[in-house]
Design an enzyme around this catalytic site. Structure first.
Site, PDB file in Angstrom:
ATOM      1  CG  HIS A  60      46.929  32.219  -5.521  1.00  0.00           C
ATOM      2  ND1 HIS A  60      45.950  33.172  -5.302  1.00  0.00           N
ATOM      3  CD2 HIS A  60      47.630  32.647  -6.601  1.00  0.00           C
ATOM      4  CE1 HIS A  60      46.050  34.115  -6.219  1.00  0.00           C
ATOM      5  NE2 HIS A  60      47.058  33.829  -7.014  1.00  0.00           N
ATOM      6  CG  ASP A 118      61.388  52.318   4.203  1.00  0.00           C
ATOM      7  OD1 ASP A 118      62.128  51.445   4.710  1.00  0.00           O
ATOM      8  OD2 ASP A 118      61.701  53.518   4.145  1.00  0.00           O
TER       9      ASP A 118
END
Length: 331
Positions: free
Chosen positions: A62, A283
């Site tokens: 992070h 996808d």
């Protein structure tokens, strides 16, 4: 491969099967600082084949990226996997907004990045996903605004967060005079002047070490609107000046934030992620996702809340990590 584990085993139970889901994520237990002091990877990816589906899990440092940059990476990876010759949104790496400061890049003293002990989370923390439909969100927003005599001051997200905050305060059965706190990881791209481009690749999120706070009694008695107004003012306070003052101060005296360093961790909610991220547009050639779950990072004590977009347009999923007695009631 996860032998015998189906998609339904993950998304159907009332409580998230933590042991199973966490096993799908790489680099569990690795802290941001260990990527400097122990040369741990900045990014880990694990693809697990289920009985009837695929679970794609990423763990990323992070300190390097925020949620916006992470999902930029994930969405771009999905594009490339579908055969695209180039990604639709190229990352912006310019760090010019820090160029006026003499304190960047910052240098952390070695002592400050050495582990000072491992926090052991409560062993019985559970996770539950609450689904807010588009219609229910609209009702919450309308109620919050009506209670403060406004037409549109309180946003949909502020209404959801305030409802969650009040609900978990009620379910925890706290002392009425106890201060309860709300911490929020804040994206600051559009709050800086000039704003950072959406494609900026880096970490442009802050937790300023401040909290929205109220007494438990006031929070429950004053109604959704007043709590939402408190939330609204807290968020509005994140101005360009405040953000840059924080960066300047941190650059002079860099300090590593840990869960144990937070004085209010036992009576607080901490919210991360955003329903605005593109979760369901990905996808990889296997079809669109049907659900999102998160790994064990930053779940060292009860109160961690992770926001996702829901599958249906306009809906929001709230993944809440609390003790079982807190989660047993609906929010």
């Amino acid at each position: 491969m996860a032998d015998g584990v189906s998609v339904a085993d993950i998304i159907t139970p009332v409580y998230v099967p933590n042991e199973t889901v966490y096993s799908f994520f790489p680099l569990n237990g690795v802290t941001n600082c260990q990527c400097i002091s122990e040369a741990k990877p900045l990014l880990g990816v694990q693809v697990t084949e289920l009985v009837d589906g695929i679970f794609i899990a990423c763990t990323i440092n992070h300190s390097v990226v925020d949620g916006t940059s992470f999902w930029h990476f994930f969405n771009s990876w999905s594009e490339i996997s579908r055969g695209s010759d180039c990604i639709s949104k190229l990352p912006v790496l310019e760090r010019g907004f820090l160029s006026d400061s003499e304190y960047f890049p910052s240098r952390l003293p070695l002592w400050s990045i050495e582990p000072s002990g491992t926090h052991t989370p409560p062993p019985n923390l559970r996770q539950r996903v609450f689904h807010f439909t588009k219609e229910n969100i609209a009702k919450l927003k309308a109620k919050a605004n009506a209670e403060i005599g406004s037409t549109n001051k309180i946003s949909s997200l502020q209404a959801i967060l305030s409802h969650i905050w009040r609900s978990f305060t009620r379910n925890r059965s706290l002392d009425p005079d106890e201060e309860v706190h709300f911490m929020l990881g804040m994206g600051v791209r559009q709050r800086l002047q000039p704003p950072l481009p959406p494609e900026y690749f880096g970490n442009a999120a802050q937790v300023l070490g401040e909290f929205a706070s109220m007494k438990a009694r006031d929070q429950l008695e004053q109604g959704l609107g007043n709590v939402a107004l408190k939330m609204n003012k807290f968020i509005a306070a994140y101005t360009d000046e405040k953000i840059k003052n924080f960066l300047e101060s941190w650059g002079k005296n860099p300090e590593i934030l840990t869960w144990d360093s937070l004085p209010t961790k036992n009576n607080a909610c901490f919210v991360s992620s955003s329903p605005r991220f593109n979760f369901y547009g990905n996808d990889f050639g296997w079809g669109r996702p049907i659900a999102v779950r998160s790994g064990p990072a930053n779940k060292a004590a009860e109160g961690k809340i992770t926001l996702f977009a829901g599958v249906e347009e306009g809906s929001v999923d709230v993944e809440a990590c609390f003790l079982p007695e807190t989660l047993q009631d609906q929010i």
